[in-house]
Write a protein that holds these residues in place. Structure first.
Motif, mmCIF file in Angstrom:
data_model
loop_
_atom_site.group_PDB
_atom_site.id
_atom_site.type_symbol
_atom_site.label_atom_id
_atom_site.label_comp_id
_atom_site.label_asym_id
_atom_site.label_seq_id
_atom_site.Cartn_x
_atom_site.Cartn_y
_atom_site.Cartn_z
ATOM 1 N N VAL A 1 9.326 3.744 2.269
ATOM 2 C CA VAL A 1 9.829 2.617 3.057
ATOM 3 C C VAL A 1 10.565 1.637 2.152
ATOM 4 N N GLN A 2 10.017 1.377 0.964
ATOM 5 C CA GLN A 2 10.708 0.483 0.022
ATOM 6 C C GLN A 2 12.077 1.020 -0.356
ATOM 7 N N ALA B 1 4.034 1.819 -0.486
ATOM 8 C CA ALA B 1 4.876 2.513 0.500
ATOM 9 C C ALA B 1 6.251 2.736 -0.120
ATOM 10 N N THR C 1 9.662 -2.541 9.665
ATOM 11 C CA THR C 1 9.322 -2.012 8.342
ATOM 12 C C THR C 1 7.860 -2.243 7.962
ATOM 13 N N ALA D 1 5.568 0.750 6.706
ATOM 14 C CA ALA D 1 4.845 0.693 5.433
ATOM 15 C C ALA D 1 3.364 1.017 5.640
#
Length: 176
Positions: free
Chosen positions: A169-170, A166, A56, A60
């Protein structure tokens, strides 16, 4: 020239001709396959693939770079190429496991130099994001090298990228 040398020469020429034919065939095939416009949904799919393969944190970083380079996935360059700006001719034929030389190109205005250049069109945003991740890994995490080789410009680029969020992605992390 003896018989063995003649055979080696004929085989070598045949292989070269076949590679050239494959290159042109693949380029035409990719032109026929490529979508007309990349969207934010393509970015979401690509970032999920990056997170699955590289983690991740990398996803990000890639999202932030794309946000900066593509005006939050809305620039003409992103919509037409799926990339954060990859000028043709600067990447060679093979890079980081990708046959870059076989991808089609599209002419676009280059914001940094102010004239029209050819930009590489990836078959998918996922492929382009995985390529960018491989690039970052190749340079030991120095993602700012994407923007410049100058250390001062890299520091400025890092600051701009780090200032972004990001959000895709979050959101994907919150759903997992």
């Amino acid at each position: 020239m003896n018989k063995a040398q003649k055979i080696i020469l004929i085989v070598s020429i045949t292989v070269i001709v076949l590679l050239i034919l494959f290159f042109f065939y693949r380029q035409q095939q990719l032109k026929n396959e490529m979508p007309k416009h990349y969207t934010i949904a393509d970015a979401q799919t690509g970032l999920a693939a990056v997170a699955a393969k590289y983690g991740t944190d990398m996803a990000a970083t890639v999202e932030k770079m794309y946000r900066l380079e593509t005006a939050n996935f809305t620039s003409k360059q992103y919509v037409l190429t799926g990339t954060p700006g990859m000028e043709a001719g600067k990447w060679g034929m093979f890079r980081y496991g990708y046959l870059i030389g076989s991808y089609p190109t599209v002419p676009l205005n280059d914001n940094q130099v102010g004239d029209q250049r050819k930009f590489i069109v990836f078959p998918s945003v996922t492929d382009a994001m995985l390529f960018l991740s491989a690039y970052i890994n190749f340079y030991n995490g120095n993602y700012a090298r994407w923007n410049s080789l100058n250390p001062t410009a890299q520091a400025e680029y890092r600051n701009r990228v780090q200032g972004l969020t990001a959000s895709i992605v979050q959101q994907q992390n919150n759903l997992a």
